[in-house]
Design a protein around this motif. Structure first.
Motif, PDB file in Angstrom:
ATOM      1  N   ILE A 150       0.832  -1.205   0.000  1.00 52.37           N
ATOM      2  CA  ILE A 150       0.000   0.000   0.000  1.00 52.37           C
ATOM      3  C   ILE A 150       0.871   1.261   0.000  1.00 52.37           C
ATOM      4  O   ILE A 150       0.523   2.270  -0.607  1.00 52.37           O
ATOM      5  N   THR A 151       2.019   1.201   0.651  1.00 56.05           N
ATOM      6  CA  THR A 151       2.904   2.373   0.695  1.00 56.05           C
ATOM      7  C   THR A 151       3.318   2.769  -0.723  1.00 56.05           C
ATOM      8  O   THR A 151       3.297   3.950  -1.086  1.00 56.05           O
ATOM      9  N   ALA A 152       3.665   1.753  -1.533  1.00 57.40           N
ATOM     10  CA  ALA A 152       4.083   2.046  -2.915  1.00 57.40           C
ATOM     11  C   ALA A 152       2.888   2.558  -3.730  1.00 57.40           C
ATOM     12  O   ALA A 152       3.023   3.497  -4.522  1.00 57.40           O
ATOM     13  N   LEU A 153       1.714   1.964  -3.503  1.00 59.60           N
ATOM     14  CA  LEU A 153       0.528   2.397  -4.256  1.00 59.60           C
ATOM     15  C   LEU A 153       0.148   3.820  -3.862  1.00 59.60           C
ATOM     16  O   LEU A 153      -0.260   4.643  -4.684  1.00 59.60           O
ATOM     17  N   ARG A 154       0.322   4.102  -2.583  1.00 57.24           N
ATOM     18  CA  ARG A 154      -0.014   5.438  -2.086  1.00 57.24           C
ATOM     19  C   ARG A 154       0.891   6.498  -2.717  1.00 57.24           C
ATOM     20  O   ARG A 154       0.452   7.595  -3.046  1.00 57.24           O
ATOM     21  N   GLU A 155       2.178   6.117  -2.894  1.00 59.57           N
ATOM     22  CA  GLU A 155       3.100   7.069  -3.517  1.00 59.57           C
ATOM     23  C   GLU A 155       2.619   7.447  -4.919  1.00 59.57           C
ATOM     24  O   GLU A 155       2.749   8.590  -5.348  1.00 59.57           O
ATOM     25  N   VAL A 156       2.075   6.464  -5.622  1.00 59.85           N
ATOM     26  CA  VAL A 156       1.556   6.752  -6.971  1.00 59.85           C
ATOM     27  C   VAL A 156       0.393   7.741  -6.866  1.00 59.85           C
ATOM     28  O   VAL A 156       0.361   8.769  -7.562  1.00 59.85           O
ATOM     29  N   LEU A 157      -0.543   7.461  -5.972  1.00 57.68           N
ATOM     30  CA  LEU A 157      -1.713   8.340  -5.844  1.00 57.68           C
ATOM     31  C   LEU A 157      -1.302   9.744  -5.407  1.00 57.68           C
ATOM     32  O   LEU A 157      -1.935  10.731  -5.771  1.00 57.68           O
ATOM     33  N   ASP A 158      -0.235   9.798  -4.618  1.00 56.62           N
ATOM     34  CA  ASP A 158       0.187  11.096  -4.070  1.00 56.62           C
ATOM     35  C   ASP A 158       1.017  11.930  -5.049  1.00 56.62           C
ATOM     36  O   ASP A 158       1.481  13.008  -4.697  1.00 56.62           O
ATOM     37  N   ARG A 159       1.232  11.411  -6.264  1.00 59.52           N
ATOM     38  CA  ARG A 159       2.039  12.177  -7.225  1.00 59.52           C
ATOM     39  C   ARG A 159       1.414  13.533  -7.515  1.00 59.52           C
ATOM     40  O   ARG A 159       2.091  14.472  -7.909  1.00 59.52           O
ATOM     41  N   GLY A 160       0.098  13.608  -7.383  1.00 58.04           N
ATOM     42  CA  GLY A 160      -0.548  14.911  -7.580  1.00 58.04           C
ATOM     43  C   GLY A 160      -1.256  15.027  -8.913  1.00 58.04           C
ATOM     44  O   GLY A 160      -1.967  15.994  -9.170  1.00 58.04           O
ATOM     45  N   ASP A 161      -1.039  14.072  -9.828  1.00 57.96           N
ATOM     46  CA  ASP A 161      -1.716  14.204 -11.121  1.00 57.96           C
ATOM     47  C   ASP A 161      -2.776  13.132 -11.364  1.00 57.96           C
ATOM     48  O   ASP A 161      -3.166  12.877 -12.499  1.00 57.96           O
ATOM     49  N   ILE A 162      -3.225  12.477 -10.275  1.00 53.55           N
ATOM     50  CA  ILE A 162      -4.319  11.507 -10.409  1.00 53.55           C
ATOM     51  C   ILE A 162      -5.414  11.946  -9.443  1.00 53.55           C
ATOM     52  O   ILE A 162      -5.127  12.215  -8.275  1.00 53.55           O
ATOM     53  N   ARG A 163      -6.650  12.009  -9.942  1.00 56.36           N
ATOM     54  CA  ARG A 163      -7.754  12.314  -9.022  1.00 56.36           C
ATOM     55  C   ARG A 163      -8.462  11.020  -8.651  1.00 56.36           C
ATOM     56  O   ARG A 163      -8.686  10.163  -9.506  1.00 56.36           O
ATOM     57  N   LEU A 164      -8.803  10.901  -7.364  1.00 55.36           N
ATOM     58  CA  LEU A 164      -9.537   9.724  -6.911  1.00 55.36           C
ATOM     59  C   LEU A 164     -10.978  10.122  -6.617  1.00 55.36           C
ATOM     60  O   LEU A 164     -11.217  11.102  -5.909  1.00 55.36           O
ATOM     61  N   PHE A 165     -11.924   9.360  -7.171  1.00 55.37           N
ATOM     62  CA  PHE A 165     -13.332   9.527  -6.813  1.00 55.37           C
ATOM     63  C   PHE A 165     -13.803   8.232  -6.172  1.00 55.37           C
ATOM     64  O   PHE A 165     -14.145   7.274  -6.877  1.00 55.37           O
ATOM     65  N   GLY A 166     -13.738   8.182  -4.838  1.00 54.84           N
ATOM     66  CA  GLY A 166     -14.156   6.988  -4.108  1.00 54.84           C
ATOM     67  C   GLY A 166     -15.646   7.028  -3.822  1.00 54.84           C
ATOM     68  O   GLY A 166     -16.293   8.082  -3.945  1.00 54.84           O
ATOM     69  N   ASN A 167     -16.182   5.865  -3.425  1.00 59.22           N
ATOM     70  CA  ASN A 167     -17.615   5.758  -3.130  1.00 59.22           C
ATOM     71  C   ASN A 167     -18.461   6.032  -4.372  1.00 59.22           C
ATOM     72  O   ASN A 167     -19.586   6.492  -4.268  1.00 59.22           O
TER      73      ASN A 167
END
Ligand SMILES: Cc1cc2nc3c(=O)[nH]c(=O)nc-3n(C[C@H](O)[C@H](O)[C@H](O)COP(=O)(O)OP(=O)(O)OC[C@H]3O[C@@H](n4cnc5c(N)ncnc54)[C@H](O)[C@@H]3O)c2cc1C
Length: 455
Positions: free
Chosen positions: A61-78
């Motif tokens: 999860i730490t590695a996956l989180r780094e990807v999400l935290d790059r700043g150029d991906i938006r997450l729409f959960g739920n």
């Protein structure tokens, strides 16, 4: 410069790796990525499949989180594809979509009695012990003897979680309701059944060895299962993994256990091989009462044949761990036999085997529910290599504006969560665990996850 507005559905490892690989890929266009996830939290089966006592794997999860935290991906959960957002919506706002929706359901096991009270799918139990928001909070653990059908790693996870003493899970991120449920478990004997022999199992040595390290649990293996045929001996000699598995099992044969009038543990984990499931015997109330199987023997070619000898063990619960199965998505082709989206190297195909423009697949929904997290990376590379080259097939969205999606979701009254919200929930869970020396305490109810995320 042209821009690729990409939607990815599913924020498990496959979806997140696909985003990462695309952003790093050599390309002649700009990219903006929106990741849609039906759960309020990302990471798919890494959060809701990998067992809580496997912190090393959870650490991915730490590695996956780094990807999400790059700043150029938006997450729409739920946000659930097919209900909250549709294929038509995506065509209005994006150039293409990648489906990375994985698998969450159990494959079926077609034997009489499998629907009895006390018969469960492994996937449901896994969802429970990993705190999936969409399954009931309570799990019946009143059975003393339990059967687990399957010889893969999920069968081992289920068996280990059933046999392990709840206190030994306390340092992990096990949810509170799960800890309490397991603490009151009546289990004494877990019987694992595989159709073939020890040289043909699908589990990996590390996961097998771990069973032998459980506190106050005796491993029980049966001498009759080790009368190897030539094909098994050849597999042991030629395959390092099988060799290690055999070595682990041989060591357990020598340990004190009920088989040799030894063994003092309060719980036992039995491994039965050459056992073909025949049925679940039920009592007058329709409850699981016994598991019936036919003893098989090697056929000399790595397979097995029935011997006609029928056996039974009394049990009060049974778990089938015979694989996962993907679910169909509205307006998207589906191969109901294999539980996948039909595709050629990630390009989705229609029923006439023609490429569906702008629609791609990756991960378990592309390839089927086998393989480790790492395999979803190579999946993603293949899918992205087509997406990058397929510019002629992309959609022409009428409204590619990035602000259109949050506006659309808000207009539909969807309480979506985003990356900041995930950081809030993540921090909250870690803080809940801290005073108790635990990695985190997972928040389980969906509305609470959403509330904390959107606070
Ligand atoms: C019990 C279990 C234990 C495992 N243990 C290990 C292990 O120890 N080590 C290891 O390497 N691998 C392990 N694996 C395998 C690993 O989990 C998979 O390889 C990997 O998670 C597959 O990734 P994926 O992204 O394709 O699917 P998933 O991880 O399932 O992610 C799919 C995501 O899509 C979302 N989604 C589904 N439908 C929709 C929809 N309609 N709209 C929006 N979102 C949607 C889901 O909520 C989910 O978040 C385990 C698997 C299981 C089942």
């Amino acid at each position: 410069m042209t821009k690729l507005r990409l939607a990815i559905v599913g924020a498990g490892p496959a979806g997140i790796y696909a985003a990462d690989i695309l952003l790093k890929a050599e390309r002649k266009f700009d990219v903006s990525i929106d990741l849609f996830e039906q759960l309020p939290a990302p990471y798919g089966l890494v959060r809701y499949g990998v067992a809580p006592d496997h912190p090393r794997i959870k650490g991915i999860i730490t590695a996956l989180r780094e990807v999400l935290d790059r700043g150029d991906i938006r997450l729409f959960g739920n946000v659930r594809f097919g209900e909250d957002i549709t294929l038509e919506d995506l065509k209005h706002h994006y150039n293409a979509v990648i489906f990375a929706t994985g698998a969450i359901r159990d494959a079926g096991l077609d034997i009489p009695g499998i629907d009895a009270i006390g018969s469960y799918g492994a996937a449901d139990f896994v969802s429970w012990f990993d705190g999936h928001p969409d399954v009931p909070r309570e799990w019946p653990l009143d059975a003393a003897s339990v059967a687990v059908i399957g010889n893969g790693n999920v069968a081992l996870d289920v068996s280990r979680m059933l046999a392990k003493h709840a206190e030994d899970l306390l340092p992990t991120e096990v949810p509170d309701n799960v800890y309490q449920g397991l603490e009151s478990s009546a289990v004494t004997d877990v019987h694992v059944f595989g159709r073939r022999g020890p040289a043909q199992v699908k589990f990996t040595p590390l996961e097998l060895r771990e069973l032998g390290e459980l506190r106050d649990v005796d491993m029980v293996v049966y001498d009759e299962d080790f009368d190897y045929d030539d094909a098994s001996r050849a597999a042991i000699a030629s395959n390092k993994q099988v060799m290690v598995i055999d070595r682990v099992l041989q060591a357990w044969r020598k340990r004190p256990s009920v088989n040799n009038a030894g063994g003092e543990a309060s719980r036992r984990l039995h491994l039965h091989f050459y056992a073909k499931p025949l049925g679940v015997v039920t009592d007058d109330d329709g409850r699981v009462a016994a598991f019936r199987w036919e003893r098989t023997r090697p056929d000399g070619e790595g397979g097995v044949v029935g011997t006609g000898e029928i056996r039974e063990v009394p049990i009060q619960a049974i778990y089938r761990a015979v694989g996962y199965f993907g679910s169909p998505l509205p307006d998207i082709p589906f191969d109901g036999k294999h539980g996948v989206i039909p595709n050629h190297e990630g390009q989705v195909l229609d029923e006439d085997n023609r490429v569906v423009p702008g629609v791609y697949a990756t991960g378990w929904i592309k390839r089927g529910p086998v393989g480790l997290i790492g395999h979803t990376k190579s999946d993603a590379m293949e899918t992205i290599s087509h997406l990058v080259k397929d510019q002629a097939n992309w959609w022409n969205p009428s409204n590619p504006d990035e602000s259109a999606i949050p506006a659309l979701l808000a207009e539909r009254g969807i309480a979506y969560t985003d990356l900041d919200g995930w950081h809030r929930l993540d921090g909250h869970e870690i803080a809940l665990g801290e005073p108790h020396g635990r990695a985190r305490i997972k928040v389980v109810p969906r509305d609470e996850m959403v509330r904390i995320s959107r606070d």
